[in-house]
Design an enzyme around this catalytic site. Structure first.
Site, PDB file in Angstrom:
ATOM      1  N   TYR A  69      37.484  26.570  46.600  1.00  0.00           N
ATOM      2  CA  TYR A  69      38.563  27.198  47.368  1.00  0.00           C
ATOM      3  C   TYR A  69      37.953  28.247  48.323  1.00  0.00           C
ATOM      4  O   TYR A  69      36.862  28.761  48.058  1.00  0.00           O
ATOM      5  CB  TYR A  69      39.557  27.838  46.378  1.00  0.00           C
ATOM      6  N   ALA A 106      35.390  28.245  37.869  1.00  0.00           N
ATOM      7  CA  ALA A 106      35.881  28.528  39.227  1.00  0.00           C
ATOM      8  C   ALA A 106      35.166  29.740  39.822  1.00  0.00           C
ATOM      9  O   ALA A 106      35.010  29.834  41.036  1.00  0.00           O
ATOM     10  CB  ALA A 106      37.390  28.748  39.207  1.00  0.00           C
ATOM     11  N   THR A 109      37.936  31.316  48.960  1.00  0.00           N
ATOM     12  CA  THR A 109      37.370  32.622  48.583  1.00  0.00           C
ATOM     13  C   THR A 109      36.184  32.494  47.631  1.00  0.00           C
ATOM     14  O   THR A 109      35.597  33.499  47.246  1.00  0.00           O
ATOM     15  CB  THR A 109      38.437  33.474  47.867  1.00  0.00           C
ATOM     16  N   LYS A 110      35.854  31.271  47.243  1.00  0.00           N
ATOM     17  CA  LYS A 110      34.853  31.102  46.190  1.00  0.00           C
ATOM     18  C   LYS A 110      33.414  31.218  46.741  1.00  0.00           C
ATOM     19  O   LYS A 110      33.212  31.340  47.937  1.00  0.00           O
ATOM     20  CB  LYS A 110      35.061  29.749  45.497  1.00  0.00           C
ATOM     21  N   ASN A 111      32.434  31.144  45.821  1.00  0.00           N
ATOM     22  CA  ASN A 111      31.045  31.369  46.240  1.00  0.00           C
ATOM     23  C   ASN A 111      30.478  30.208  47.049  1.00  0.00           C
ATOM     24  O   ASN A 111      29.552  30.382  47.832  1.00  0.00           O
ATOM     25  CB  ASN A 111      30.165  31.651  45.022  1.00  0.00           C
TER      26      ASN A 111
END
Ligand SMILES: Cc1ncc(COP(=O)(O)O)c(C=O)c1O
Length: 384
Positions: free
Chosen positions: A183, A159, A185-187
């Site tokens: 999601y 994740a 906030t992910k990279n």
């Protein structure tokens, strides 16, 4: 202090025109659900990761759940994982009917400690779910060695680890399954979204069936221009498929993944330099030859050194207009796991200490140089 209307939202993603146009294209085409853009996103991820198969789903939680099911685990089987993770990692093990077992983390890398994994193996152990915490690679040499010796499945929770590499090989390709999150906030973001990568054709086929109600192969094509296709339900699956609307964002996010990584690396290095003389615990340096994904910049606030508690630090940062996060209170801090498994935070002392001291600072490619300067200044003021 940043004015209220310029509050720096933690983890806000960098969305550009290409994604917006691609979403509009899906909207105009009327094909919103699973379709060619999902297929394209899977192909792109396969090339990026160097994996033979990729199955897009609607979250990393779903990816983990399906991977553990596809691994063929049965009730009573034990799965070893880390106490320093998002609850989804542990919940996926539980939902797949297996029993989670926690092995404490290494205090420096904050990743599951292979020696503690070894010490947690019982005759019922079937799998290990390591998390490349914050993007710092786990010791996959050791973990894979343990897995081979004890015939365990490895499901890598990636994740935080889209770009993470170990000796030139991408995280997620060491285990039997690699689970990604998109999601917000992910990279790489798709709003909500996830994917499983695997080199095993049978695993990939089973994942596809499980992700769409247990319907037989390529069920999503049943409304395509190839003509209606009858499907058969071959097992009781789930509604976990990704939509083209989500993949429309992901395709362009993935195309810019390394560009965004470079920007986060720059910010990371500015933080490292700015904080080196402050009484904070800083992220461990990356081992040479490996690549960090720079997903989370976490500092440790030890009240004895800083004179301020972690929670007061979080509140003060927010007061200065800087959004912060906590990754994570250790899993045994939560009442459900205490009541169900009898776990105590003290059972995993390294994760407990980190969970009680950690604070994550904003680290998005969207941050301007002025934003980064504001974060640095706020940290300095809060600790002054
Ligand atoms: C380590 C870890 N595992 C799993 C997940 C679950 O991902 P998703 O929100 O895509 O289901 C997250 C999400 O925050 C995570 O950080």
């Amino acid at each position: 202090m940043r004015p209220k209307d310029r509050f720096l939202v933690f983890g806000s993603p960098l969305i550009e025109d290409r994604e917006i146009e691609e979403v509009a294209d899906s909207m105009k085409s009327g094909w919103l659900g699973t379709g060619p853009k999902v297929r394209q996103f899977e192909e792109d991820m396969k090339s990026y990761k160097g994996a033979r198969h990729a199955v897009a789903v609607n979250s990393c939680t779903a990816a983990l759940h399906l991977s553990i099911l596809a691994a063929g685990l049965k009730p009573g089987d034990e799965v070893i994982t880390t106490p320093l993770t998002f609850c989804a990692t542990v919940n996926a093990i539980i939902h797949a009917g297996a029993t989670p077992v926690l092995a404490d983390v290494d205090p420096k890398t904050m990743n599951i400690d292979p020696e503690r994994v070894r010490g947690s193996i019982t005759p019922r152990t079937r799998a290990v779910v390591p998390v490349h915490f914050a993007g710092h690679p786990c010791d996959m040499d050791e973990l894979c060695g343990i897995a081979r010796q004890h015939e365990l499945i490895i499901v890598e929770d990636c994740a935080h680890a889209i770009e993470t590499e170990i000796k030139g090989r991408k995280a997620g390709t060491f285990g039997d399954f690699g689970c990604l999150s998109f999601y917000v906030t992910k990279n790489v973001v798709t709003g909500e979204g996830g994917m499983v990568i695997t080199d095993n054709k049978d695993h990939a086929a089973r994942l596809k069936v499980l992700a769409l109600h247990g319907m037989s192969k390529d069920a999503w094509k049943r409304f395509s221009d190839e003509g209606f296709k009858h499907y058969q339900v071959v097992e009781a699956g789930f509604k976990y498929n990704m939509m083209d609307l989500q993949a429309a964002i992901g395709i362009h996010q993935l195309a810019r993944v390394d560009e965004n990584w470079l920007r986060r690396k720059e910010i990371w290095e500015r933080f490292d330099t700015a904080f080196q003389d402050l009484p904070l615990g800083l992220p461990a340096p990356i081992e040479s030859g490996n690549r960090h994904s720079y997903h989370l910049y976490t500092v440790l606030v030890d009240e004895e050194k800083t004179g301020i508690s972690r929670d007061d630090f979080l509140n003060a940062m927010t007061w200065h207009g800087i959004g912060v996060g906590v990754h994570y209170l250790s899993i045994p801090e939560h009442p459900y796991y205490q009541e169900t498994y009898g776990w105590n935070p003290e059972d995993c002392p390294n994760a407990m200490r980190i969970g009680r001291q950690t604070a994550s600072l904003p680290l998005s490619a969207k941050l301007s140089d002025a934003d980064v300067a504001d974060v640095i200044e706020a940290v300095a003021r809060v600790l002054a």
